[in-house]
Scaffold this active site. Structure first.
Site, PDB file in Angstrom:
ATOM      1  CB  CYS A 131      -0.936  -0.001   1.199  1.00 29.37           C
ATOM      2  SG  CYS A 131      -1.993  -1.456   1.275  1.00 29.37           S
ATOM      3  CG  HIS A 147      -3.173   3.194   2.116  1.00 27.01           C
ATOM      4  ND1 HIS A 147      -3.813   2.821   0.960  1.00 27.01           N
ATOM      5  CD2 HIS A 147      -3.200   2.109   2.933  1.00 27.01           C
ATOM      6  CE1 HIS A 147      -4.208   1.555   1.079  1.00 27.01           C
ATOM      7  NE2 HIS A 147      -3.848   1.102   2.269  1.00 27.01           N
ATOM      8  CG  ASN A 153      -6.849  -1.108   1.725  1.00 23.55           C
ATOM      9  OD1 ASN A 153      -6.192  -0.827   0.726  1.00 23.55           O
ATOM     10  ND2 ASN A 153      -6.305  -1.474   2.870  1.00 23.55           N
TER      11      ASN A 153
END
Lengths: 344, 82
Positions: free
Chosen positions: A123, A269, A300
């Protein structure tokens, strides 16, 4: 002795000149997730802030989604694909490792013969890509570089794991990094903590299937071998993300010489709304800072989350071109990358 | 100077109140964080980090799961505080 090697002629500085996103057509509400796990819409929303996510269909491959997002970013930058000199693709969910998917994406975009390669930093990978692109532009290896984050995390989701089944989404986000006459990308504060590499990981390595030690492999209720999935230790990730990453975010602000008062936008993020809320609190960001909360309807999307959130903030008018934004990615590795950028 | 159990419980009550909005007087030794006080696993991490700072103690992730009640946390802090 003087060197015979002539250095490249790069731009004085680099900036993000365009952004684009692609969200798969199919919207998956929490109700659909609840078919496989014993939970509730209220529980999922209170733990993650996620209401819906997009899951890609069979036609929405990693390459297709990346080309869509990148094409928009190139157009947003006012460029033609032939002007792209570098294509960096950040992903953990492209399942054919050779060749790098970046070359196919570059070809489908009509980008000529750019440098093209894939990176894996979970990520955090979008920030890693930005850092590489900035170096390429200022060092003179490429004038315009695409950084694409693209994921089909639905393929790596164990729909029966009640702690992760609702988290992940699919999509692609892309930016173009090009030359600038003034600073528009601060120094990157990036790194990794490999001692925590087991906190977020794929359940089984691909060669686990070749070795065929079935005792080690995930098996479904029907006895069939299951695809690997991403698993994580929620509390450990939460603590690291909120408290350690707030320090990294602060370091990135300091390195760029930008005070929270000067900041317009915060794009962390999009892992989990609770992490975002706690980071904002820990960083003591002033009220005027616009915070990206795209996770609510996107889930996500790992490497794709920051450019997707950036694109949406600009498209909806919540942020505007020229705004100063703090971006920070963090995840598997555990790896992280934070920097301050001027929005395109 | 090291905090007494009473001071630790009072401190935890303030922390739980700030993080989870639970009335401080509800935070008693025998109360379970999750079942009685409605502190979920992520808020628990925030409580733990705030307690670490306040009482100068390290509470590793592996130990957090053993802290079921306010009394468990108070005992742990009492034992481990610097």
């Amino acid at each position: 002795m003087t060197s015979k090697i002539k250095p490249g002629k790069g731009a004085p500085y680099a900036r993000i000149t365009g952004v684009g996103g692609y969200r798969p057509t199919r919207v998956v509400p929490n109700e659909e997730i609840l078919k496989h796990i014993d939970s509730s819409d209220e529980w999922i929303r209170s733990r993650s802030g996620i209401a819906t996510r997009h899951w890609a269909g069979p036609e929405e491959t990693v390459a297709v989604m990346a080309v869509e997002a990148a094409g928009k970013a190139i157009a947003d930058a006012g460029l033609d694909p032939e002007q792209i000199g570098g294509v960096i693709v950040a992903t953990v969910s492209h399942f054919k490792q050779t060749p790098a998917i970046a070359t196919e994406i570059a070809h489908k975009l009509g980008a000529g013969k750019p440098a093209a390669f894939d990176i894996n930093a979970g990520c955090a990978a979008f920030g890693y890509g930005l850092t590489l692109a900035k170096g390429m532009v200022t060092e003179g290896s490429a004038e315009h570089v695409l950084v694409i984050g693209v994921e089909r995390l639905s393929d790596l989701t164990d729909v029966t794991d009640r702690s992760t089944a609702f988290l992940f989404g699919d999509g692609a986000g892309a930016v173009v990094v090009g030359p600038s006459q003034e600073p528009a990308m601060g120094p990157s504060v990036w790194g990794s903590e490999g001692d925590k590499s087991d906190v977020i990981s794929q359940t089984v390595p691909w060669d686990g299937y070749r070795v065929g030690d079935v005792g080690q492999l995930p098996v479904g209720a029907d006895g069939e071998l299951k695809f690997p999935a991403i698993r994580q230790e929620g509390q450990a990730v939460f603590r690291w993300a909120v408290f350690e990453m707030a320090k990294v975010a602060q370091q990135a602000l300091d390195a760029a010489g930008v005070s929270p008062a000067d900041l317009d936008v915060f794009i962390p993020h999009q892992a989990n709304m609770r992490i975002i809320d706690s980071m904002v609190k820990t960083l003591k960001l002033p009220e005027h800072v616009t915070v990206a909360r795209d996770v609510e309807t996107t889930g996500n999307t790992s490497a794709a989350s920051i450019p997707l959130a950036m694109e949406r903030l600009l498209a909806t008018g919540q942020a505007k071109s020229g705004d100063t934004a703090l971006v920070i990615g963090f995840g598997a590795g555990l790896a992280y990358a934070a920097t301050v950028v001027t929005l395109p | 100077m090291a905090a007494t159990q009473e001071e630790i419980v009072a401190g935890l009550a303030e922390i739980v109140n700030e993080i989870a909005g639970i009335p401080a007087e509800d935070v008693q030794l025998d109360k379970s964080f999750t079942d009685d006080l409605d502190v979920d696993s992520l808020s628990m991490v925030e409580v733990v980090v705030a307690a670490e700072e306040r009482f100068d103690v390290k509470i590793p992730d592996d130990d957090v799961k053993n802290l079921k009640t306010v009394g468990d946390a108070a005992d742990y802090i009492l034992k481990h505080q610097a």
